[in-house]
Design a protein around this motif. Sequence first.
Motif, PDB file in Angstrom:
ATOM      1  N   LEU A  71       0.852  -1.190   0.000  1.00 27.34           N
ATOM      2  CA  LEU A  71       0.000   0.000   0.000  1.00 27.34           C
ATOM      3  C   LEU A  71       0.881   1.230   0.000  1.00 27.34           C
ATOM      4  CD1 LEU A  71      -2.555  -1.195   2.714  1.00 27.34           C
ATOM      5  CD2 LEU A  71      -2.702  -1.450   0.221  1.00 27.34           C
ATOM      6  N   ASP A  72       0.416   2.296  -0.614  1.00 30.38           N
ATOM      7  CA  ASP A  72       1.179   3.538  -0.723  1.00 30.38           C
ATOM      8  C   ASP A  72       1.142   4.289   0.605  1.00 30.38           C
ATOM      9  OD1 ASP A  72       2.317   5.991  -1.345  1.00 30.38           O
ATOM     10  OD2 ASP A  72       1.292   6.149  -3.278  1.00 30.38           O
ATOM     11  N   SER A  73       2.260   4.305   1.311  1.00 35.00           N
ATOM     12  CA  SER A  73       2.344   4.937   2.639  1.00 35.00           C
ATOM     13  C   SER A  73       2.190   6.459   2.576  1.00 35.00           C
ATOM     14  CB  SER A  73       3.677   4.589   3.307  1.00 35.00           C
ATOM     15  OG  SER A  73       4.763   5.088   2.542  1.00 35.00           O
ATOM     16  N   ARG A  74       2.279   7.047   1.395  1.00 38.83           N
ATOM     17  CA  ARG A  74       2.153   8.502   1.264  1.00 38.83           C
ATOM     18  C   ARG A  74       0.698   8.957   1.302  1.00 38.83           C
ATOM     19  NH1 ARG A  74       5.482   8.388  -4.237  1.00 38.83           N
ATOM     20  NH2 ARG A  74       3.862   6.800  -4.459  1.00 38.83           N
ATOM     21  N   LEU A  75      -0.232   8.014   1.161  1.00 42.24           N
ATOM     22  CA  LEU A  75      -1.659   8.342   1.119  1.00 42.24           C
ATOM     23  C   LEU A  75      -2.297   8.242   2.497  1.00 42.24           C
ATOM     24  CD1 LEU A  75      -2.772   6.448  -2.109  1.00 42.24           C
ATOM     25  CD2 LEU A  75      -2.250   8.879  -1.852  1.00 42.24           C
ATOM     26  N   PRO A  76      -3.403   8.974   2.701  1.00 45.13           N
ATOM     27  CA  PRO A  76      -4.153   8.830   3.957  1.00 45.13           C
ATOM     28  C   PRO A  76      -4.663   7.391   4.109  1.00 45.13           C
ATOM     29  CG  PRO A  76      -4.908  10.750   2.732  1.00 45.13           C
ATOM     30  CD  PRO A  76      -3.980  10.001   1.827  1.00 45.13           C
ATOM     31  N   TYR A  77      -4.874   6.988   5.351  1.00 41.81           N
ATOM     32  CA  TYR A  77      -5.272   5.618   5.661  1.00 41.81           C
ATOM     33  C   TYR A  77      -6.528   5.176   4.912  1.00 41.81           C
ATOM     34  CZ  TYR A  77      -6.469   1.474   8.372  1.00 41.81           C
ATOM     35  OH  TYR A  77      -6.798   0.201   8.740  1.00 41.81           O
ATOM     36  N   ILE A  78      -7.528   6.053   4.779  1.00 40.36           N
ATOM     37  CA  ILE A  78      -8.759   5.620   4.099  1.00 40.36           C
ATOM     38  C   ILE A  78      -8.491   5.284   2.626  1.00 40.36           C
ATOM     39  CG2 ILE A  78     -10.318   6.822   5.674  1.00 40.36           C
ATOM     40  CD1 ILE A  78     -10.850   8.860   3.444  1.00 40.36           C
ATOM     41  N   HIS A  79      -7.534   5.941   2.015  1.00 37.53           N
ATOM     42  CA  HIS A  79      -7.184   5.625   0.629  1.00 37.53           C
ATOM     43  C   HIS A  79      -6.334   4.351   0.553  1.00 37.53           C
ATOM     44  CE1 HIS A  79      -9.036   9.167  -1.057  1.00 37.53           C
ATOM     45  NE2 HIS A  79      -8.484   9.877  -0.081  1.00 37.53           N
ATOM     46  N   GLN A  80      -5.530   4.121   1.581  1.00 35.07           N
ATOM     47  CA  GLN A  80      -4.784   2.863   1.645  1.00 35.07           C
ATOM     48  C   GLN A  80      -5.750   1.684   1.767  1.00 35.07           C
ATOM     49  OE1 GLN A  80      -1.956   3.030   4.859  1.00 35.07           O
ATOM     50  NE2 GLN A  80      -0.830   4.723   3.943  1.00 35.07           N
ATOM     51  N   HIS A 143     -17.006   7.233   7.632  1.00 36.93           N
ATOM     52  CA  HIS A 143     -16.409   7.234   8.967  1.00 36.93           C
ATOM     53  C   HIS A 143     -16.342   5.830   9.562  1.00 36.93           C
ATOM     54  CE1 HIS A 143     -16.647   7.477  13.398  1.00 36.93           C
ATOM     55  NE2 HIS A 143     -15.714   8.399  13.227  1.00 36.93           N
ATOM     56  N   ASP A 144     -17.451   5.108   9.535  1.00 36.41           N
ATOM     57  CA  ASP A 144     -17.527   3.786  10.174  1.00 36.41           C
ATOM     58  C   ASP A 144     -16.649   2.746   9.472  1.00 36.41           C
ATOM     59  OD1 ASP A 144     -19.350   4.999  11.839  1.00 36.41           O
ATOM     60  OD2 ASP A 144     -21.072   3.803  11.182  1.00 36.41           O
ATOM     61  N   PHE A 145     -16.582   2.802   8.141  1.00 38.90           N
ATOM     62  CA  PHE A 145     -15.828   1.806   7.383  1.00 38.90           C
ATOM     63  C   PHE A 145     -14.444   2.302   6.975  1.00 38.90           C
ATOM     64  CE2 PHE A 145     -20.134   0.299   7.091  1.00 38.90           C
ATOM     65  CZ  PHE A 145     -20.003  -1.076   7.143  1.00 38.90           C
ATOM     66  N   MET A 146     -14.134   3.566   7.306  1.00 38.97           N
ATOM     67  CA  MET A 146     -12.839   4.171   6.997  1.00 38.97           C
ATOM     68  C   MET A 146     -12.491   3.996   5.520  1.00 38.97           C
ATOM     69  SD  MET A 146     -10.696   3.178  10.418  1.00 38.97           S
ATOM     70  CE  MET A 146     -11.273   1.485  10.426  1.00 38.97           C
ATOM     71  N   ILE A 147     -13.413   4.479   4.692  1.00 35.94           N
ATOM     72  CA  ILE A 147     -13.288   4.352   3.242  1.00 35.94           C
ATOM     73  C   ILE A 147     -13.674   5.704   2.629  1.00 35.94           C
ATOM     74  CG2 ILE A 147     -15.600   3.499   2.657  1.00 35.94           C
ATOM     75  CD1 ILE A 147     -12.429   1.692   1.647  1.00 35.94           C
ATOM     76  N   PRO A 148     -13.088   6.115   1.524  1.00 35.17           N
ATOM     77  CA  PRO A 148     -13.400   7.433   0.955  1.00 35.17           C
ATOM     78  C   PRO A 148     -14.883   7.603   0.608  1.00 35.17           C
ATOM     79  CG  PRO A 148     -11.438   6.527  -0.084  1.00 35.17           C
ATOM     80  CD  PRO A 148     -12.029   5.431   0.765  1.00 35.17           C
TER      81      PRO A 148
END
Length: 178
Positions: A71-80, A143-148
């Motif tokens: 996973l791209d560590s430069r991206l926010p967690y939800i995008h990872q 928010h709940d699923f931590m997804i964009p």
Amino acid sequence: MLVRMVISLRFPYYTTTILEDLITQWYKCHKFTEPDDLNVYTIGSESQIFVTCRPTQASYMRVGKFQEIVLDSRLPYIHQREQFFHELCHALRHAGRQSFMPYSFYELQERDARHFTLYASLPTHMINDYNLSNPAIIDQLSHDFMIPRKVCIERLEKIKSRIVPSDKSNLINLRKEG
């Protein structure tokens, strides 16, 4: 034998896809029942896939029995997380190296990975109890699923497109929300 399920989702005429059913079946078998259960490292471990983050483009790699999702560590967690579900599809459902296949096969795999991402990041059995007509549903799911948010919008549009037309009026107009 896989049985197609008809679920409520607050809309009694929604029928799941075979892919949704397979994902739900796998999640339930591994006791993933709540959004917090969808930890990328846990899912990776259950799938015998090593998950790591590096400052590079997301990818899936298999060498012998070793499998890795980067996973791209430069991206926010939800995008990872979105990247993870996309790459997980390649790991579980696809064969071959995309760089060596005809473009039409590459497109087919990418389309499949997009659908898989929607269903795996926002699984049917977990969103079933949400009130999808709630005006704040997109933010709540994100928010709940931590997804964009864009993934949540696309998932709800898929649901909306698969319900009986008379019930579509109960679902918020996602185009205005997004």
